[in-house]
Motif scaffolding. Structure first.
Motif, mmCIF file in Angstrom:
data_model
loop_
_atom_site.group_PDB
_atom_site.id
_atom_site.type_symbol
_atom_site.label_atom_id
_atom_site.label_comp_id
_atom_site.label_asym_id
_atom_site.label_seq_id
_atom_site.Cartn_x
_atom_site.Cartn_y
_atom_site.Cartn_z
ATOM 1 N N THR A 227 -6.204 -4.352 11.008
ATOM 2 C CA THR A 227 -7.783 -2.780 10.025
ATOM 3 C C THR A 227 -7.135 -3.087 8.672
ATOM 4 O O THR A 227 -5.965 -3.551 8.086
ATOM 5 N N ALA A 228 -8.179 -2.864 7.554
ATOM 6 C CA ALA A 228 -8.326 -2.616 6.243
ATOM 7 C C ALA A 228 -6.829 -1.286 6.476
ATOM 8 O O ALA A 228 -6.529 -1.369 4.834
ATOM 9 N N ALA A 229 -7.145 -0.675 6.784
ATOM 10 C CA ALA A 229 -6.206 0.699 6.590
ATOM 11 C C ALA A 229 -4.807 0.096 7.075
ATOM 12 O O ALA A 229 -4.361 1.226 6.185
ATOM 13 N N ASP A 230 -4.269 -1.006 7.835
ATOM 14 C CA ASP A 230 -2.822 -1.491 8.146
ATOM 15 C C ASP A 230 -2.167 -1.734 7.020
ATOM 16 O O ASP A 230 -1.073 -2.112 6.664
ATOM 17 N N LYS A 231 -3.191 -2.280 5.465
ATOM 18 C CA LYS A 231 -3.162 -2.500 4.315
ATOM 19 C C LYS A 231 -1.510 -2.202 3.952
ATOM 20 O O LYS A 231 -0.887 -3.394 4.018
ATOM 21 N N GLU A 232 -1.390 -1.382 3.698
ATOM 22 C CA GLU A 232 -0.236 -0.583 3.484
ATOM 23 C C GLU A 232 1.017 -0.845 4.583
ATOM 24 O O GLU A 232 2.328 -1.379 3.847
ATOM 25 N N MET A 233 0.827 -0.459 5.969
ATOM 26 C CA MET A 233 2.187 -1.185 6.983
ATOM 27 C C MET A 233 2.359 -2.309 6.660
ATOM 28 O O MET A 233 3.004 -3.354 7.140
ATOM 29 N N LEU A 234 1.205 -3.347 6.838
ATOM 30 C CA LEU A 234 1.322 -5.266 6.949
ATOM 31 C C LEU A 234 2.601 -4.900 5.412
ATOM 32 O O LEU A 234 2.900 -5.995 5.300
ATOM 33 N N GLU A 235 1.893 -5.070 4.522
ATOM 34 C CA GLU A 235 3.154 -5.055 2.885
ATOM 35 C C GLU A 235 4.590 -4.989 3.646
ATOM 36 O O GLU A 235 5.785 -5.635 3.192
ATOM 37 N N LYS A 236 4.685 -3.485 3.820
ATOM 38 C CA LYS A 236 5.707 -3.278 4.125
ATOM 39 C C LYS A 236 6.662 -4.016 5.511
ATOM 40 O O LYS A 236 8.175 -4.683 5.409
ATOM 41 N N ILE A 237 5.701 -4.570 6.173
ATOM 42 C CA ILE A 237 6.228 -4.674 7.522
ATOM 43 C C ILE A 237 6.843 -6.203 6.821
ATOM 44 O O ILE A 237 7.667 -7.106 7.708
ATOM 45 N N ALA A 238 5.730 -6.721 6.130
ATOM 46 C CA ALA A 238 6.339 -8.241 5.992
ATOM 47 C C ALA A 238 7.140 -8.880 5.473
ATOM 48 O O ALA A 238 7.861 -9.747 5.162
ATOM 49 N N ALA A 239 8.130 -7.824 4.821
ATOM 50 C CA ALA A 239 9.855 -7.616 3.779
ATOM 51 C C ALA A 239 10.351 -7.945 5.699
ATOM 52 O O ALA A 239 11.965 -8.815 4.632
ATOM 53 N N VAL A 240 10.104 -7.981 6.223
ATOM 54 C CA VAL A 240 11.547 -8.758 7.898
ATOM 55 C C VAL A 240 10.461 -9.227 8.484
ATOM 56 O O VAL A 240 10.857 -9.806 9.639
#
Length: 323
Positions: A227-240
């Motif tokens: 969801t749109a609310a997951d944006k911050e989490m997705l940005e963080k875990i994209a690093a791995v």
């Protein structure tokens, strides 16, 4: 200089594993939902406790200690379940009138409750991005993911009441929208069976190695969008390299990967139990999980805890996870 470099490296290693832990907690419900669907639909035709995708799994008896698909089922309730693939078209669920508590909980792929149906009628379980027109009188139920699960709970009063529940189940109907519109007799397609998919879902997921778990999560996120609310989490875990359509690279993990992974999974479960205390509510002699159960938003640890303790739960006794 070497000591400073070692300190920086150690801090970087710790940050990587913290990110991996966050990613695991975030993705766990989605991966568990998929594993549960795979197990529950692992059959060519409808049999006891299993049915192909988009077909009813009607329970014919109360849950007992042998019931392991859902961790904590109610013991005064008969379940009728459906695992949906909504990628092609909506599925129309006709719910009959009943003389008792009978509600249909519809969950998305992330274990959020999309709707609870409690009135007789025809409902189109629909991927939210679907564009089309429904027949008059059919109520649209939007689900944000291609994978969905409905759990119909029918309360009964003892074994002697079972025939009445069977009659209710027999009046339930489910078919693709196109067949509902055409009015033709609908014959559900055969499913498929694989011996390797006979497993206990939660055990299957907890036994996954990092590559298997995260690549499965990455694959599932393509059709079951965050969801749109997951944006911050997705940005963080994209690093791995964790996110929709990505390919996880185990080389980002440091140290003794197998041992660190095992330790992480053990510690996560303890952390989740502690996290759950924040959401417990007192009701008589029981402690229950309260809001935001079923609509978790960014409470990822709470969402993972509920999935682990009782996938599909509306509310749970807190003590039940300490097993």
């Amino acid at each position: 200089m070497k000591r400073f470099a070692a300190s920086v490296e150690s801090e970087t290693d710790e940050n990587i594993w913290e990110t991996v832990e966050d990613a695991y907690v975030y993705a766990f419900p989605l991966v568990l939902m998929d594993a549960t669907e795979t197990s529950a639909t692992n059959t060519e035709e409808v049999v006891t406790k299993k049915a192909p995708v988009n077909q009813f799994i009607h329970s014919v008896a109360l849950a007992d200690a042998q019931f392991r698909t859902v961790v904590t089922p109610n013991v005064d309730t008969i379940y009728s379940q459906v695992w949906y693939d909504l990628s092609e078209e909506p599925m129309v669920y006709e719910l009959p009138k009943t003389d008792r508590f009978c509600k249909v909980q519809v969950l998305d792929g992330w274990t959020n409750t999309a709707a609870v149906l409690d009135k007789a009628g025809a409902y189109a379980i629909t991927l939210s991005t679907w564009e089309g027109k429904l027949p008059e009188g059919v109520i649209r139920i939007d689900v944000p993911t291609s994978m969905a699960w409905s759990i119909t709970r029918i309360v009964l009063s003892g074994e002697e009441d079972l025939p009445n529940v069977y009659a209710i189940q027999g009046k339930m109907k489910l078919m693709p929208l196109s067949d509902y519109i055409s009015g033709d007799t609908y014959e559900p397609p055969r499913g498929s069976y694989s011996e390797e998919n006979d497993y206990i879902p939660v055990d299957k997921v907890l036994s996954m190695d990092p590559i298997t778990f995260f690549n499965k999560a990455n694959e599932l996120m393509v059709k079951n969008s965050p969801t749109a609310a997951d944006k911050e989490m997705l940005e963080k875990i994209a690093a791995v390299n964790i996110g929709p359509g990505m390919e996880f690279d185990i080389s980002v993990l440091t140290g003794d990967v197998a041992e660190n992974w095992k330790t992480m999974l053990t510690e996560i479960q303890l952390k989740l139990i502690k996290e759950g205390q924040k959401f417990s509510k007192k009701l008589g002699q029981w402690d229950y999980f309260g809001e935001p159960i079923g609509d978790f938003n960014t409470e990822y640890a709470y969402r993972a805890l509920v999935a682990l303790a009782g996938l599909g739960a509306i509310q749970l006794k807190l003590h039940c996870i300490q097993r």
